[in-house]
Scaffold this motif. Structure first.
Motif, PDB file in Angstrom:
ATOM      1  N   ILE A 167      36.897  -3.997  -0.449  1.00 40.90           N
ATOM      2  CA  ILE A 167      36.112  -4.582   0.648  1.00 40.90           C
ATOM      3  C   ILE A 167      34.987  -3.638   1.040  1.00 40.90           C
ATOM      4  CG2 ILE A 167      36.207  -5.223   3.091  1.00 40.90           C
ATOM      5  CD1 ILE A 167      39.038  -6.336   2.535  1.00 40.90           C
ATOM      6  N   LYS A 168      35.286  -2.363   1.108  1.00 38.55           N
ATOM      7  CA  LYS A 168      34.258  -1.371   1.441  1.00 38.55           C
ATOM      8  C   LYS A 168      33.152  -1.371   0.394  1.00 38.55           C
ATOM      9  CE  LYS A 168      33.688   3.529   2.584  1.00 38.55           C
ATOM     10  NZ  LYS A 168      34.383   4.846   2.722  1.00 38.55           N
ATOM     11  N   GLY A 169      33.509  -1.593  -0.872  1.00 39.86           N
ATOM     12  CA  GLY A 169      32.536  -1.615  -1.956  1.00 39.86           C
ATOM     13  C   GLY A 169      31.864  -2.958  -2.151  1.00 39.86           C
ATOM     14  N   ARG A 170      32.095  -3.903  -1.239  1.00 43.10           N
ATOM     15  CA  ARG A 170      31.486  -5.242  -1.297  1.00 43.10           C
ATOM     16  C   ARG A 170      31.869  -5.964  -2.592  1.00 43.10           C
ATOM     17  NH1 ARG A 170      30.467  -6.201   3.643  1.00 43.10           N
ATOM     18  NH2 ARG A 170      29.288  -7.997   2.933  1.00 43.10           N
ATOM     19  N   GLU A 171      33.129  -5.832  -3.008  1.00 44.74           N
ATOM     20  CA  GLU A 171      33.594  -6.460  -4.241  1.00 44.74           C
ATOM     21  C   GLU A 171      34.402  -7.731  -3.983  1.00 44.74           C
ATOM     22  OE1 GLU A 171      35.093  -3.709  -7.282  1.00 44.74           O
ATOM     23  OE2 GLU A 171      34.301  -2.069  -6.061  1.00 44.74           O
ATOM     24  N   LEU A 172      34.338  -8.226  -2.767  1.00 39.06           N
ATOM     25  CA  LEU A 172      34.890  -9.529  -2.425  1.00 39.06           C
ATOM     26  C   LEU A 172      33.769 -10.346  -1.792  1.00 39.06           C
ATOM     27  CD1 LEU A 172      37.509  -7.610  -2.412  1.00 39.06           C
ATOM     28  CD2 LEU A 172      38.539  -9.426  -1.054  1.00 39.06           C
ATOM     29  N   ARG A 173      33.548 -11.540  -2.299  1.00 34.19           N
ATOM     30  CA  ARG A 173      32.476 -12.380  -1.775  1.00 34.19           C
ATOM     31  C   ARG A 173      33.078 -13.378  -0.784  1.00 34.19           C
ATOM     32  NH1 ARG A 173      28.985 -14.897  -6.492  1.00 34.19           N
ATOM     33  NH2 ARG A 173      27.553 -15.210  -4.720  1.00 34.19           N
ATOM     34  N   LYS A 174      32.504 -13.427   0.420  1.00 35.76           N
ATOM     35  CA  LYS A 174      33.015 -14.288   1.488  1.00 35.76           C
ATOM     36  C   LYS A 174      31.987 -15.372   1.798  1.00 35.76           C
ATOM     37  CE  LYS A 174      35.171 -10.191   3.496  1.00 35.76           C
ATOM     38  NZ  LYS A 174      35.137  -9.258   4.647  1.00 35.76           N
ATOM     39  N   PHE A 175      32.440 -16.607   1.770  1.00 34.72           N
ATOM     40  CA  PHE A 175      31.569 -17.742   2.022  1.00 34.72           C
ATOM     41  C   PHE A 175      32.066 -18.511   3.250  1.00 34.72           C
ATOM     42  CE2 PHE A 175      31.383 -16.793  -2.464  1.00 34.72           C
ATOM     43  CZ  PHE A 175      30.039 -16.904  -2.782  1.00 34.72           C
ATOM     44  N   TYR A 176      31.108 -18.930   4.070  1.00 33.70           N
ATOM     45  CA  TYR A 176      31.411 -19.670   5.293  1.00 33.70           C
ATOM     46  C   TYR A 176      30.717 -21.027   5.257  1.00 33.70           C
ATOM     47  CZ  TYR A 176      33.007 -15.296   7.510  1.00 33.70           C
ATOM     48  OH  TYR A 176      33.679 -14.144   7.824  1.00 33.70           O
ATOM     49  N   LEU A 177      31.306 -21.979   5.963  1.00 35.38           N
ATOM     50  CA  LEU A 177      30.626 -23.219   6.283  1.00 35.38           C
ATOM     51  C   LEU A 177      30.289 -23.181   7.759  1.00 35.38           C
ATOM     52  CD1 LEU A 177      32.699 -26.005   4.454  1.00 35.38           C
ATOM     53  CD2 LEU A 177      30.469 -25.085   3.791  1.00 35.38           C
ATOM     54  N   CYS A 178      29.092 -23.637   8.095  1.00 39.08           N
ATOM     55  CA  CYS A 178      28.747 -23.722   9.511  1.00 39.08           C
ATOM     56  C   CYS A 178      27.838 -24.931   9.736  1.00 39.08           C
ATOM     57  CB  CYS A 178      28.081 -22.449  10.021  1.00 39.08           C
ATOM     58  SG  CYS A 178      26.490 -22.050   9.282  1.00 39.08           S
ATOM     59  N   LEU A 179      27.935 -25.469  10.926  1.00 42.87           N
ATOM     60  CA  LEU A 179      27.115 -26.607  11.340  1.00 42.87           C
ATOM     61  C   LEU A 179      26.140 -26.084  12.385  1.00 42.87           C
ATOM     62  CD1 LEU A 179      26.988 -29.692  10.798  1.00 42.87           C
ATOM     63  CD2 LEU A 179      28.440 -29.993  12.804  1.00 42.87           C
ATOM     64  N   VAL A 180      24.847 -26.249  12.118  1.00 43.21           N
ATOM     65  CA  VAL A 180      23.839 -25.686  13.012  1.00 43.21           C
ATOM     66  C   VAL A 180      22.950 -26.771  13.592  1.00 43.21           C
ATOM     67  CG1 VAL A 180      23.811 -23.539  11.687  1.00 43.21           C
ATOM     68  CG2 VAL A 180      22.097 -25.305  11.200  1.00 43.21           C
ATOM     69  N   LYS A 181      22.307 -26.424  14.692  1.00 47.49           N
ATOM     70  CA  LYS A 181      21.329 -27.319  15.299  1.00 47.49           C
ATOM     71  C   LYS A 181      19.990 -27.153  14.574  1.00 47.49           C
ATOM     72  CE  LYS A 181      23.501 -26.655  19.828  1.00 47.49           C
ATOM     73  NZ  LYS A 181      23.298 -26.274  21.235  1.00 47.49           N
ATOM     74  N   GLY A 182      19.321 -28.275  14.319  1.00 46.49           N
ATOM     75  CA  GLY A 182      18.024 -28.207  13.663  1.00 46.49           C
ATOM     76  C   GLY A 182      18.140 -28.065  12.155  1.00 46.49           C
ATOM     77  N   VAL A 183      17.021 -27.745  11.527  1.00 50.19           N
ATOM     78  CA  VAL A 183      16.949 -27.601  10.072  1.00 50.19           C
ATOM     79  C   VAL A 183      16.237 -26.294   9.749  1.00 50.19           C
ATOM     80  CG1 VAL A 183      16.200 -28.659   7.916  1.00 50.19           C
ATOM     81  CG2 VAL A 183      16.730 -30.117   9.886  1.00 50.19           C
ATOM     82  N   PRO A 184      16.864 -25.396   8.992  1.00 53.36           N
ATOM     83  CA  PRO A 184      16.177 -24.161   8.610  1.00 53.36           C
ATOM     84  C   PRO A 184      14.874 -24.462   7.863  1.00 53.36           C
ATOM     85  CG  PRO A 184      18.523 -24.011   8.124  1.00 53.36           C
ATOM     86  CD  PRO A 184      18.259 -25.434   8.497  1.00 53.36           C
ATOM     87  N   ARG A 185      13.917 -23.582   8.005  1.00 50.95           N
ATOM     88  CA  ARG A 185      12.596 -23.798   7.399  1.00 50.95           C
ATOM     89  C   ARG A 185      12.694 -23.916   5.885  1.00 50.95           C
ATOM     90  NH1 ARG A 185       8.615 -20.431   5.463  1.00 50.95           N
ATOM     91  NH2 ARG A 185       9.835 -18.580   6.012  1.00 50.95           N
ATOM     92  N   LEU A 186      13.567 -23.111   5.256  1.00 50.17           N
ATOM     93  CA  LEU A 186      13.759 -23.151   3.808  1.00 50.17           C
ATOM     94  C   LEU A 186      15.142 -23.720   3.493  1.00 50.17           C
ATOM     95  CD1 LEU A 186      12.356 -19.624   2.866  1.00 50.17           C
ATOM     96  CD2 LEU A 186      11.168 -21.837   2.695  1.00 50.17           C
TER      97      LEU A 186
END
Length: 319
Positions: A167-186
């Protein structure tokens, strides 16, 4: 007199670290005093506090019984209910529900994720506290009370050391789902900004340029669906900052639905969003070197159900 024989889970620790866990009621000042006075010995001899214990060592304590305690383990008072995403002899991936804390805090000291996990493993016969001197199944990562999703638990000391290193070496990839207001520009982007934790207000402050007391914060996102007013995103954390996703999305003008700290959430609460719409839903092992957990390398684990994303953007937000 009480004697501990060091087992595999306890080996490799400094003597003082071991004693602080094995004899929790013994104050540190007394521990150091008793070591000096030879009332605590290793293999019958005086030992330095920095000595690293080896399997088979005998730690003898000539101290009062009151320091050992006799109460039943706290975890037995917690429900053994957990949602298992994956489990083997070394690790367990638990799907933490929103609203449950991972460790004890000032207001809750029983019904926590770690207590539930330890009770679950105790009932399975995989955790026997009476046989363990200082080790207990432990969490390798944490997520906030009001965020749900995958939490990694190590079942033994070797797995704990390995996972902490990876984990310290960033060798586990963590993915999240989130619901946001609006639409990101990209539609997809890698955001880089600068983060500072405001301890007094217990929130994250985000800046466009670095300051003396800030840390770099990097977040990748991809828009999965949008209706023009709300958007469902997959987010990958490239750094691990306090409130990173919540603060970063708010900074670009797309705060999370249901998040009352970085936006107004009164409307979403009326629509049934009791928590922010954020879930750690997927974990991928991406080890760079061989280790005891190499059999997991390249594997991805995912929770079966994310309440706010089962059928895309909820209908209550589509109107």
């Amino acid at each position: 007199m009480k004697e501990f024989v060091i087992n595999q889970n306890d080996a490799g620790q400094r003597l003082d670290k071991f004693l602080s866990k094995a004899v929790r009621l013994l104050p540190k000042n007394l521990m150091y005093k008793y070591l000096r006075l030879k009332r605590i010995k290793v293999n019958g001899k005086r030992s330095e506090i920095s000595y690293r214990l080896q399997e088979g060592d005998k730690v003898s304590l000539y101290i009062n019984d009151e320091f050992f305690g006799s109460d039943k383990p706290l975890f037995l008072s917690a429900k053994p209910d957990i949602n298992v995403v994956y489990e083997d002899e070394n690790i367990l991936l638990a799907d933490k529900p929103q609203g449950l804390i991972v460790h004890e805090d000032e207001g809750e000291d029983v019904d926590t994720l770690i207590n539930r996990v330890q009770h679950y493993l105790y009932l399975k016969g995989e955790y026997r506290p009476e046989e363990e001197l200082s080790f207990a199944p432990a969490l390798c990562n944490r997520i906030d009370r009001n965020t749900g999703g995958i939490v990694i638990i190590a079942k033994n000391a070797a797995a704990l050391r390995t996972l902490n290193e990876k984990i310290k070496g960033r060798e586990l990839r963590k993915f999240y789902l989130c619901l946001v207001k609006g639409v990101p520009r990209l539609e997809e982007a890698t955001l880089t900004h600068y983060h500072r934790k405001n301890e007094k207000e217990n929130l994250a402050e985000i800046f466009e340029r670095p300051r003396r007391d800030t840390k770099t914060m990097v977040t990748k996102y991809h828009v999965l669906q949008t209706n023009g007013r709300y958007s469902l995103l997959e987010v990958e954390l490239m750094t691990g900052r306090f409130h990173q996703i919540r603060a970063h999305m708010a900074h670009i003008g797309c705060p999370l639905v249901g998040d009352g700290k970085y936006a107004s959430n009164w409307k979403e609460k009326k629509l049934g969003f009791s928590y922010q719409a954020l879930y750690s839903y997927k974990l991928q092992f991406a080890f760079q070197e061989e280790c005891m957990l190499s059999y997991l390398n390249g594997k991805t684990f995912q929770v079966e159900r994310v309440w706010f994303a089962e059928n895309g953007i909820p209908g209550v937000l589509s109107e």
